[in-house]
Design a protein around this motif. Structure first.
Motif, PDB file in Angstrom:
ATOM      1  N   LYS A 228     -20.603   0.945   9.162  1.00 25.41           N
ATOM      2  CA  LYS A 228     -20.158   1.031  10.551  1.00 25.41           C
ATOM      3  C   LYS A 228     -19.692  -0.318  11.097  1.00 25.41           C
ATOM      4  O   LYS A 228     -19.266  -0.393  12.255  1.00 25.41           O
ATOM      5  CB  LYS A 228     -21.292   1.581  11.433  1.00 25.41           C
ATOM      6  N   ALA A 229     -19.777  -1.375  10.277  1.00 23.28           N
ATOM      7  CA  ALA A 229     -19.287  -2.681  10.727  1.00 23.28           C
ATOM      8  C   ALA A 229     -17.795  -2.576  11.030  1.00 23.28           C
ATOM      9  O   ALA A 229     -17.024  -2.059  10.224  1.00 23.28           O
ATOM     10  CB  ALA A 229     -19.553  -3.738   9.662  1.00 23.28           C
ATOM     11  N   THR A 230     -17.400  -3.055  12.198  1.00 23.23           N
ATOM     12  CA  THR A 230     -16.019  -2.949  12.640  1.00 23.23           C
ATOM     13  C   THR A 230     -15.303  -4.271  12.430  1.00 23.23           C
ATOM     14  O   THR A 230     -15.813  -5.329  12.775  1.00 23.23           O
ATOM     15  CB  THR A 230     -15.968  -2.571  14.132  1.00 23.23           C
ATOM     16  N   ARG A 231     -14.124  -4.208  11.837  1.00 21.26           N
ATOM     17  CA  ARG A 231     -13.340  -5.405  11.548  1.00 21.26           C
ATOM     18  C   ARG A 231     -11.909  -5.207  12.054  1.00 21.26           C
ATOM     19  O   ARG A 231     -11.344  -4.111  11.940  1.00 21.26           O
ATOM     20  CB  ARG A 231     -13.297  -5.677  10.040  1.00 21.26           C
ATOM     21  N   PRO A 232     -11.288  -6.266  12.584  1.00 21.41           N
ATOM     22  CA  PRO A 232      -9.871  -6.197  12.951  1.00 21.41           C
ATOM     23  C   PRO A 232      -9.009  -6.492  11.729  1.00 21.41           C
ATOM     24  O   PRO A 232      -8.583  -7.609  11.502  1.00 21.41           O
ATOM     25  CB  PRO A 232      -9.738  -7.299  14.019  1.00 21.41           C
ATOM     26  N   TRP A 233      -8.755  -5.500  10.915  1.00 19.85           N
ATOM     27  CA  TRP A 233      -8.102  -5.683   9.621  1.00 19.85           C
ATOM     28  C   TRP A 233      -6.661  -6.160   9.785  1.00 19.85           C
ATOM     29  O   TRP A 233      -5.923  -5.660  10.629  1.00 19.85           O
ATOM     30  CB  TRP A 233      -8.109  -4.366   8.846  1.00 19.85           C
ATOM     31  N   GLN A 266      -3.371  -6.341  16.127  1.00 17.02           N
ATOM     32  CA  GLN A 266      -3.483  -5.631  17.391  1.00 17.02           C
ATOM     33  C   GLN A 266      -4.856  -4.972  17.484  1.00 17.02           C
ATOM     34  O   GLN A 266      -5.466  -4.616  16.476  1.00 17.02           O
ATOM     35  CB  GLN A 266      -2.373  -4.594  17.507  1.00 17.02           C
ATOM     36  N   ALA A 267      -5.330  -4.808  18.706  1.00 21.64           N
ATOM     37  CA  ALA A 267      -6.686  -4.318  18.935  1.00 21.64           C
ATOM     38  C   ALA A 267      -6.932  -2.956  18.294  1.00 21.64           C
ATOM     39  O   ALA A 267      -8.036  -2.666  17.813  1.00 21.64           O
ATOM     40  CB  ALA A 267      -6.967  -4.246  20.435  1.00 21.64           C
ATOM     41  N   GLU A 268      -5.888  -2.114  18.269  1.00 24.48           N
ATOM     42  CA  GLU A 268      -6.080  -0.764  17.729  1.00 24.48           C
ATOM     43  C   GLU A 268      -6.261  -0.751  16.213  1.00 24.48           C
ATOM     44  O   GLU A 268      -6.524   0.293  15.632  1.00 24.48           O
ATOM     45  CB  GLU A 268      -4.914   0.148  18.123  1.00 24.48           C
ATOM     46  N   TYR A 269      -6.119  -1.908  15.555  1.00 27.86           N
ATOM     47  CA  TYR A 269      -6.303  -1.975  14.105  1.00 27.86           C
ATOM     48  C   TYR A 269      -7.735  -2.293  13.721  1.00 27.86           C
ATOM     49  O   TYR A 269      -8.020  -2.588  12.565  1.00 27.86           O
ATOM     50  CB  TYR A 269      -5.355  -3.004  13.486  1.00 27.86           C
ATOM     51  N   SER A 270      -8.648  -2.240  14.685  1.00 29.15           N
ATOM     52  CA  SER A 270     -10.067  -2.403  14.379  1.00 29.15           C
ATOM     53  C   SER A 270     -10.617  -1.067  13.892  1.00 29.15           C
ATOM     54  O   SER A 270     -10.551  -0.059  14.600  1.00 29.15           O
ATOM     55  CB  SER A 270     -10.833  -2.879  15.617  1.00 29.15           C
ATOM     56  N   GLN A 274     -16.165   1.927   6.563  1.00 28.51           N
ATOM     57  CA  GLN A 274     -16.102   3.277   5.996  1.00 28.51           C
ATOM     58  C   GLN A 274     -14.729   3.906   6.222  1.00 28.51           C
ATOM     59  O   GLN A 274     -14.159   4.520   5.299  1.00 28.51           O
ATOM     60  CB  GLN A 274     -17.188   4.152   6.620  1.00 28.51           C
ATOM     61  N   GLU A 275     -14.176   3.733   7.391  1.00 26.10           N
ATOM     62  CA  GLU A 275     -12.864   4.311   7.693  1.00 26.10           C
ATOM     63  C   GLU A 275     -11.780   3.742   6.788  1.00 26.10           C
ATOM     64  O   GLU A 275     -10.962   4.496   6.237  1.00 26.10           O
ATOM     65  CB  GLU A 275     -12.504   4.046   9.152  1.00 26.10           C
ATOM     66  N   ILE A 276     -11.767   2.429   6.618  1.00 22.77           N
ATOM     67  CA  ILE A 276     -10.677   1.840   5.837  1.00 22.77           C
ATOM     68  C   ILE A 276     -10.815   2.197   4.361  1.00 22.77           C
ATOM     69  O   ILE A 276      -9.817   2.414   3.665  1.00 22.77           O
ATOM     70  CB  ILE A 276     -10.574   0.311   6.043  1.00 22.77           C
ATOM     71  N   LEU A 277     -12.056   2.324   3.850  1.00 24.98           N
ATOM     72  CA  LEU A 277     -12.221   2.728   2.455  1.00 24.98           C
ATOM     73  C   LEU A 277     -11.764   4.173   2.244  1.00 24.98           C
ATOM     74  O   LEU A 277     -11.129   4.480   1.221  1.00 24.98           O
ATOM     75  CB  LEU A 277     -13.678   2.558   2.020  1.00 24.98           C
ATOM     76  N   ASN A 325       2.047  -1.988  10.817  1.00 25.41           N
ATOM     77  CA  ASN A 325       1.147  -0.993  11.367  1.00 25.41           C
ATOM     78  C   ASN A 325       0.002  -0.739  10.379  1.00 25.41           C
ATOM     79  O   ASN A 325       0.018  -1.219   9.244  1.00 25.41           O
ATOM     80  CB  ASN A 325       1.895   0.304  11.722  1.00 25.41           C
ATOM     81  N   TYR A 326      -0.971   0.017  10.813  1.00 28.47           N
ATOM     82  CA  TYR A 326      -2.179   0.219  10.011  1.00 28.47           C
ATOM     83  C   TYR A 326      -1.872   0.892   8.681  1.00 28.47           C
ATOM     84  O   TYR A 326      -2.392   0.497   7.636  1.00 28.47           O
ATOM     85  CB  TYR A 326      -3.174   1.046  10.821  1.00 28.47           C
TER      86      TYR A 326
END
Length: 371
Positions: A228-233, A266-270, A274-277, A325-326
Protein backbone atom coordinates in the motif's frame (compact mmCIF):
# COMPACT_ATOMS: atom_id res chain seq x y z
CA UNK A 1 17.58 10.65 -35.56
CA UNK A 2 17.58 12.76 -32.40
CA UNK A 3 16.89 16.45 -32.98
CA UNK A 4 20.26 18.12 -32.37
CA UNK A 5 18.57 21.42 -31.47
CA UNK A 6 17.20 20.05 -28.24
CA UNK A 7 18.04 22.05 -25.10
CA UNK A 8 19.11 25.00 -27.21
CA UNK A 9 21.87 22.87 -28.75
CA UNK A 10 24.11 23.80 -25.79
CA UNK A 11 25.56 20.30 -25.33
CA UNK A 12 26.67 19.64 -28.90
CA UNK A 13 30.47 19.52 -29.06
CA UNK A 14 30.80 20.36 -25.36
CA UNK A 15 32.72 18.36 -22.76
CA UNK A 16 30.19 16.96 -20.32
CA UNK A 17 31.32 15.11 -17.19
CA UNK A 18 28.89 12.74 -15.46
CA UNK A 19 29.78 11.33 -12.05
CA UNK A 20 28.04 8.05 -11.31
CA UNK A 21 27.95 7.28 -15.02
CA UNK A 22 27.92 3.50 -14.52
CA UNK A 23 24.68 3.64 -12.54
CA UNK A 24 21.12 3.41 -13.81
CA UNK A 25 20.37 7.13 -14.17
CA UNK A 26 23.96 7.90 -15.18
CA UNK A 27 23.84 5.38 -18.03
CA UNK A 28 20.60 6.83 -19.37
CA UNK A 29 21.99 10.37 -19.10
CA UNK A 30 25.21 9.45 -20.91
CA UNK A 31 23.25 7.75 -23.70
CA UNK A 32 21.14 10.87 -24.18
CA UNK A 33 24.19 13.18 -24.10
CA UNK A 34 25.97 11.02 -26.70
CA UNK A 35 22.87 11.35 -28.89
CA UNK A 36 23.01 15.12 -28.43
CA UNK A 37 26.55 15.22 -29.81
CA UNK A 38 28.32 15.89 -26.51
CA UNK A 39 31.82 14.64 -25.71
CA UNK A 40 30.93 12.59 -22.65
CA UNK A 41 33.22 11.72 -19.74
CA UNK A 42 32.37 9.70 -16.66
CA UNK A 43 33.62 9.01 -13.15
CA UNK A 44 32.46 6.00 -11.14
CA UNK A 45 34.17 3.82 -8.57
CA UNK A 46 32.73 0.53 -9.86
CA UNK A 47 30.19 -1.27 -11.99
CA UNK A 48 27.42 -1.33 -9.37
CA UNK A 49 25.28 -4.27 -10.51
CA UNK A 50 25.32 -7.45 -12.54
CA UNK A 51 23.94 -7.14 -15.12
CA UNK A 52 24.54 -3.41 -15.52
CA UNK A 53 23.10 -0.97 -18.01
CA UNK A 54 26.55 0.57 -18.51
CA UNK A 55 27.91 -2.77 -19.71
CA UNK A 56 24.82 -3.88 -21.63
CA UNK A 57 24.92 -0.64 -23.67
CA UNK A 58 28.71 -0.92 -24.13
CA UNK A 59 29.09 2.67 -22.95
CA UNK A 60 32.76 2.18 -22.09
CA UNK A 61 33.45 2.23 -25.83
CA UNK A 62 31.21 5.23 -26.50
CA UNK A 63 32.60 7.69 -23.96
CA UNK A 64 35.70 8.33 -21.82
CA UNK A 65 35.41 6.63 -18.45
CA UNK A 66 37.51 7.04 -15.29
CA UNK A 67 37.27 4.49 -12.50
CA UNK A 68 37.66 6.51 -9.30
CA UNK A 69 35.92 7.17 -5.98
CA UNK A 70 34.37 10.61 -5.48
CA UNK A 71 35.56 10.48 -1.86
CA UNK A 72 39.14 10.74 -3.14
CA UNK A 73 39.59 14.50 -3.42
CA UNK A 74 43.02 14.44 -5.06
CA UNK A 75 41.75 12.05 -7.75
CA UNK A 76 38.66 14.18 -8.38
CA UNK A 77 40.85 17.26 -8.66
CA UNK A 78 43.17 15.52 -11.11
CA UNK A 79 40.41 14.11 -13.34
CA UNK A 80 38.21 17.20 -13.48
CA UNK A 81 41.10 19.49 -14.34
CA UNK A 82 42.38 16.99 -16.91
CA UNK A 83 38.96 16.70 -18.60
CA UNK A 84 38.29 20.46 -18.31
CA UNK A 85 34.51 20.05 -18.65
CA UNK A 86 31.99 22.65 -19.79
CA UNK A 87 29.20 20.91 -17.85
CA UNK A 88 29.21 18.64 -14.80
CA UNK A 89 26.29 16.45 -13.76
CA UNK A 90 27.02 15.03 -10.32
CA UNK A 91 25.00 11.84 -9.81
CA UNK A 92 27.52 9.64 -7.98
CA UNK A 93 26.14 8.52 -4.62
CA UNK A 94 25.21 5.61 -2.41
CA UNK A 95 21.60 5.33 -3.66
CA UNK A 96 20.06 2.42 -1.72
CA UNK A 97 18.01 3.11 1.43
CA UNK A 98 18.45 -0.42 2.83
CA UNK A 99 22.24 -0.22 2.43
CA UNK A 100 22.29 3.01 4.44
CA UNK A 101 21.06 1.05 7.47
CA UNK A 102 23.80 -1.54 7.07
CA UNK A 103 26.59 0.92 6.18
CA UNK A 104 25.69 4.38 7.48
CA UNK A 105 29.22 5.80 7.38
CA UNK A 106 29.73 4.66 3.81
CA UNK A 107 26.46 6.34 2.85
CA UNK A 108 27.36 9.58 4.62
CA UNK A 109 30.89 9.72 3.22
CA UNK A 110 29.68 9.06 -0.33
CA UNK A 111 26.68 11.38 -0.33
CA UNK A 112 28.05 14.21 1.80
CA UNK A 113 31.84 14.23 1.43
CA UNK A 114 31.62 13.07 -2.18
CA UNK A 115 29.45 16.08 -3.00
CA UNK A 116 31.74 18.38 -1.00
CA UNK A 117 34.74 17.09 -2.96
CA UNK A 118 33.13 17.93 -6.31
CA UNK A 119 32.20 21.40 -5.08
CA UNK A 120 35.68 21.95 -3.66
CA UNK A 121 37.33 21.06 -6.97
CA UNK A 122 34.94 23.39 -8.80
CA UNK A 123 35.67 26.17 -6.30
CA UNK A 124 39.19 26.40 -7.71
CA UNK A 125 38.22 25.73 -11.33
CA UNK A 126 39.39 28.50 -13.63
CA UNK A 127 37.06 28.29 -16.63
CA UNK A 128 33.31 28.67 -17.19
CA UNK A 129 31.41 25.56 -16.14
CA UNK A 130 27.81 24.68 -15.36
CA UNK A 131 27.38 22.16 -12.51
CA UNK A 132 24.10 20.39 -11.78
CA UNK A 133 24.31 18.64 -8.40
CA UNK A 134 21.68 15.90 -8.18
CA UNK A 135 20.47 14.93 -4.71
CA UNK A 136 17.04 13.36 -4.11
CA UNK A 137 13.45 14.02 -3.15
CA UNK A 138 14.38 12.26 0.09
CA UNK A 139 16.43 15.32 1.09
CA UNK A 140 13.21 16.78 2.50
CA UNK A 141 12.22 16.32 6.15
CA UNK A 142 9.30 14.09 5.26
CA UNK A 143 6.29 14.36 7.57
CA UNK A 144 4.14 12.49 5.03
CA UNK A 145 1.67 15.25 4.37
CA UNK A 146 -0.43 15.04 1.21
CA UNK A 147 1.06 18.20 -0.29
CA UNK A 148 4.06 18.30 -2.60
CA UNK A 149 7.28 19.54 -1.04
CA UNK A 150 8.58 22.88 -2.32
CA UNK A 151 12.24 23.80 -2.69
CA UNK A 152 11.90 26.12 0.32
CA UNK A 153 10.72 23.35 2.66
CA UNK A 154 13.01 22.02 5.38
CA UNK A 155 15.59 19.35 4.54
CA UNK A 156 16.46 16.49 6.85
CA UNK A 157 15.47 12.89 7.34
CA UNK A 158 14.50 10.11 9.73
CA UNK A 159 16.88 7.61 8.15
CA UNK A 160 20.55 7.81 7.24
CA UNK A 161 19.96 7.95 3.50
CA UNK A 162 17.53 10.86 3.77
CA UNK A 163 19.79 12.61 6.26
CA UNK A 164 22.78 12.25 3.94
CA UNK A 165 20.84 13.82 1.06
CA UNK A 166 19.60 16.64 3.27
CA UNK A 167 23.17 17.21 4.47
CA UNK A 168 24.41 17.34 0.87
CA UNK A 169 21.90 20.13 0.21
CA UNK A 170 23.13 22.02 3.28
CA UNK A 171 26.73 21.66 2.10
CA UNK A 172 25.73 22.89 -1.35
CA UNK A 173 24.02 25.95 0.11
CA UNK A 174 27.03 26.86 2.25
CA UNK A 175 29.42 26.42 -0.69
CA UNK A 176 27.22 28.56 -2.89
CA UNK A 177 27.05 31.47 -0.45
CA UNK A 178 30.73 31.15 0.47
CA UNK A 179 32.29 30.67 -2.97
CA UNK A 180 29.94 30.61 -5.99
CA UNK A 181 27.55 33.52 -5.46
CA UNK A 182 29.70 36.20 -7.08
CA UNK A 183 29.06 36.88 -10.78
CA UNK A 184 32.83 37.00 -11.20
CA UNK A 185 33.13 33.28 -10.37
CA UNK A 186 33.15 31.31 -13.66
CA UNK A 187 31.43 28.20 -12.22
CA UNK A 188 27.65 28.29 -11.77
CA UNK A 189 25.91 25.67 -9.61
CA UNK A 190 22.40 24.37 -8.97
CA UNK A 191 20.84 21.34 -7.29
CA UNK A 192 18.15 19.08 -8.73
CA UNK A 193 15.85 16.90 -6.65
CA UNK A 194 13.94 13.95 -8.04
CA UNK A 195 13.12 10.50 -6.84
CA UNK A 196 11.36 7.20 -7.24
CA UNK A 197 12.56 6.89 -10.80
CA UNK A 198 11.91 3.72 -12.77
CA UNK A 199 12.81 2.52 -16.25
CA UNK A 200 14.71 -0.17 -18.07
CA UNK A 201 18.24 -1.02 -16.97
CA UNK A 202 17.95 -0.65 -13.19
CA UNK A 203 19.21 -3.76 -11.39
CA UNK A 204 19.83 -2.30 -7.93
CA UNK A 205 18.99 -4.47 -4.94
CA UNK A 206 16.01 -3.73 -2.70
CA UNK A 207 14.17 -1.72 -5.32
CA UNK A 208 10.75 -2.97 -6.21
CA UNK A 209 10.89 -2.73 -10.03
CA UNK A 210 14.36 -4.38 -10.41
CA UNK A 211 13.36 -7.06 -7.89
CA UNK A 212 10.17 -7.61 -9.86
CA UNK A 213 11.89 -7.88 -13.25
CA UNK A 214 14.54 -10.29 -11.97
CA UNK A 215 11.83 -12.55 -10.57
CA UNK A 216 9.57 -12.37 -13.62
CA UNK A 217 12.48 -13.09 -15.95
CA UNK A 218 12.89 -16.40 -14.06
CA UNK A 219 9.13 -17.08 -14.13
CA UNK A 220 8.88 -16.47 -10.39
CA UNK A 221 6.64 -14.19 -8.34
CA UNK A 222 8.15 -11.20 -6.56
CA UNK A 223 7.82 -10.67 -2.82
CA UNK A 224 6.65 -7.21 -1.76
CA UNK A 225 6.71 -5.89 1.79
CA UNK A 226 4.66 -2.66 1.56
CA UNK A 227 1.90 -3.13 -1.05
CA UNK A 228 0.00 0.00 0.00
CA UNK A 229 3.05 2.30 -0.03
CA UNK A 230 2.25 5.14 -2.42
CA UNK A 231 4.91 6.48 -4.78
CA UNK A 232 4.84 9.25 -7.41
CA UNK A 233 6.18 7.02 -10.19
CA UNK A 234 8.11 8.61 -13.04
CA UNK A 235 10.22 7.29 -15.89
CA UNK A 236 13.93 8.03 -15.69
CA UNK A 237 13.75 10.24 -18.80
CA UNK A 238 11.47 12.69 -17.00
CA UNK A 239 13.98 14.04 -14.45
CA UNK A 240 16.80 13.70 -16.99
CA UNK A 241 14.96 16.09 -19.29
CA UNK A 242 14.75 18.38 -16.28
CA UNK A 243 18.46 18.11 -15.47
CA UNK A 244 19.41 18.79 -19.09
CA UNK A 245 17.03 21.73 -19.38
CA UNK A 246 18.27 23.09 -16.06
CA UNK A 247 21.85 22.91 -17.35
CA UNK A 248 20.81 24.74 -20.50
CA UNK A 249 18.96 27.44 -18.58
CA UNK A 250 21.81 28.06 -16.13
CA UNK A 251 24.20 28.26 -19.10
CA UNK A 252 22.04 31.01 -20.58
CA UNK A 253 20.76 32.66 -17.40
CA UNK A 254 23.15 33.03 -14.49
CA UNK A 255 20.37 34.37 -12.26
CA UNK A 256 19.48 30.73 -11.53
CA UNK A 257 22.89 30.22 -9.90
CA UNK A 258 22.55 28.70 -6.42
CA UNK A 259 18.92 27.65 -6.88
CA UNK A 260 17.35 24.22 -6.32
CA UNK A 261 14.66 22.62 -8.48
CA UNK A 262 12.26 19.69 -8.08
CA UNK A 263 11.48 17.33 -10.96
CA UNK A 264 8.60 14.96 -10.42
CA UNK A 265 5.51 13.47 -12.05
CA UNK A 266 1.99 14.80 -12.09
CA UNK A 267 0.06 14.19 -8.88
CA UNK A 268 -2.31 11.70 -10.52
CA UNK A 269 0.65 9.37 -11.20
CA UNK A 270 0.86 8.42 -7.53
CA UNK A 271 -0.04 4.75 -7.23
CA UNK A 272 0.53 2.02 -4.70
CA UNK A 273 3.23 -0.59 -5.18
CA UNK A 274 0.53 -3.21 -5.63
CA UNK A 275 -1.25 -1.20 -8.31
CA UNK A 276 1.83 -0.63 -10.44
CA UNK A 277 2.88 -4.30 -10.23
CA UNK A 278 -0.56 -5.45 -11.30
CA UNK A 279 -0.53 -3.00 -14.21
CA UNK A 280 3.00 -3.93 -15.30
CA UNK A 281 2.31 -7.66 -15.10
CA UNK A 282 0.01 -7.29 -18.11
CA UNK A 283 3.04 -6.43 -20.28
CA UNK A 284 4.64 -9.71 -19.12
CA UNK A 285 1.58 -11.71 -20.17
CA UNK A 286 0.49 -12.92 -16.73
CA UNK A 287 -2.99 -14.38 -17.07
CA UNK A 288 -3.73 -13.42 -13.47
CA UNK A 289 -1.86 -10.46 -11.97
CA UNK A 290 -2.09 -12.08 -8.53
CA UNK A 291 0.42 -14.67 -9.79
CA UNK A 292 3.01 -11.92 -10.22
CA UNK A 293 3.60 -11.12 -6.54
CA UNK A 294 3.25 -12.24 -2.92
CA UNK A 295 2.86 -9.92 0.05
CA UNK A 296 5.32 -10.74 2.83
CA UNK A 297 4.73 -7.95 5.34
CA UNK A 298 8.40 -8.28 6.27
CA UNK A 299 9.31 -4.62 6.77
CA UNK A 300 13.00 -4.55 7.71
CA UNK A 301 13.49 -0.79 7.89
CA UNK A 302 11.57 2.48 7.86
CA UNK A 303 10.39 3.68 4.48
CA UNK A 304 8.31 6.76 3.75
CA UNK A 305 4.74 5.89 2.89
CA UNK A 306 4.13 9.08 0.90
CA UNK A 307 6.45 11.66 -0.63
CA UNK A 308 5.42 14.12 -3.34
CA UNK A 309 7.21 17.02 -4.99
CA UNK A 310 5.82 20.36 -6.06
CA UNK A 311 7.43 21.24 -9.41
CA UNK A 312 5.87 24.67 -9.93
CA UNK A 313 9.27 26.40 -9.70
CA UNK A 314 10.69 24.57 -12.74
CA UNK A 315 7.43 25.23 -14.61
CA UNK A 316 7.62 28.95 -13.78
CA UNK A 317 11.29 29.51 -14.58
CA UNK A 318 11.70 27.45 -17.75
CA UNK A 319 8.35 25.75 -18.44
CA UNK A 320 9.51 22.23 -17.58
CA UNK A 321 6.84 19.63 -16.97
CA UNK A 322 6.61 15.84 -17.19
CA UNK A 323 5.90 14.22 -20.54
CA UNK A 324 4.68 10.62 -20.26
CA UNK A 325 1.28 9.46 -19.17
CA UNK A 326 0.97 6.57 -16.73
CA UNK A 327 0.32 3.93 -19.38
CA UNK A 328 3.36 4.94 -21.46
CA UNK A 329 5.49 4.96 -18.32
CA UNK A 330 4.50 1.34 -17.72
CA UNK A 331 5.09 0.34 -21.33
CA UNK A 332 8.54 1.94 -21.56
CA UNK A 333 9.67 0.27 -18.34
CA UNK A 334 8.15 -3.18 -18.77
CA UNK A 335 9.01 -3.49 -22.45
CA UNK A 336 12.69 -2.57 -21.96
CA UNK A 337 13.14 -5.41 -19.48
CA UNK A 338 10.94 -7.85 -21.37
CA UNK A 339 12.90 -7.38 -24.59
CA UNK A 340 16.22 -7.52 -22.74
CA UNK A 341 15.39 -10.86 -21.13
CA UNK A 342 13.32 -12.45 -23.89
CA UNK A 343 14.58 -11.02 -27.19
CA UNK A 344 18.13 -9.70 -26.54
CA UNK A 345 18.19 -6.80 -29.04
CA UNK A 346 21.01 -4.24 -29.34
CA UNK A 347 20.23 -2.47 -26.06
CA UNK A 348 22.06 0.75 -26.93
CA UNK A 349 19.97 1.11 -30.08
CA UNK A 350 16.85 0.06 -28.16
CA UNK A 351 17.51 2.64 -25.44
CA UNK A 352 18.19 5.38 -28.01
CA UNK A 353 14.89 4.46 -29.69
CA UNK A 354 13.04 4.94 -26.41
CA UNK A 355 14.73 8.33 -25.97
CA UNK A 356 13.70 9.30 -29.50
CA UNK A 357 10.14 8.15 -28.81
CA UNK A 358 10.13 10.24 -25.65
CA UNK A 359 11.39 13.26 -27.62
CA UNK A 360 8.63 12.76 -30.20
CA UNK A 361 5.98 12.78 -27.46
CA UNK A 362 7.51 15.89 -25.86
CA UNK A 363 7.72 17.63 -29.25
CA UNK A 364 4.06 16.90 -29.94
CA UNK A 365 3.28 18.48 -26.55
CA UNK A 366 5.30 21.55 -27.58
CA UNK A 367 7.51 21.35 -24.50
CA UNK A 368 10.07 24.14 -24.13
CA UNK A 369 13.21 21.97 -24.27
CA UNK A 370 12.30 20.55 -27.70
CA UNK A 371 12.53 23.93 -29.45
Amino acid sequence: MVNKKLFGDVYKGKKVLVTGNTGFKGSWLCTWLISLGANVYGISKEIPTKPSMFEELDLANKMTHYMADIRDFSKMNEIINQVSPDFVFHLAAQPIVSFSYAEPLDTISSNVMGTANILEVLRNYNKPCIAVIITSDKCYDNVEWIYGYKETDAVGGRDIYSGSKGAAEVIFKSYYYSFFKSEAVPVKVVTARAGNVIGGGDWALDRIIPDCMRSWSENKYVEIRSPKATRPWQHVLEPLSGYLQLGEQLYKNHSLNGESFNFGPQAEYSHTVQEILEDMSVRWHFEDSKDAYRITGDIKFHEAGLLKLNCDKALFHFRWKPTLNYQTLLEYTSDWYYDFYKNKPDMFAYTKAQIEGYIDIATNQNLAWTK
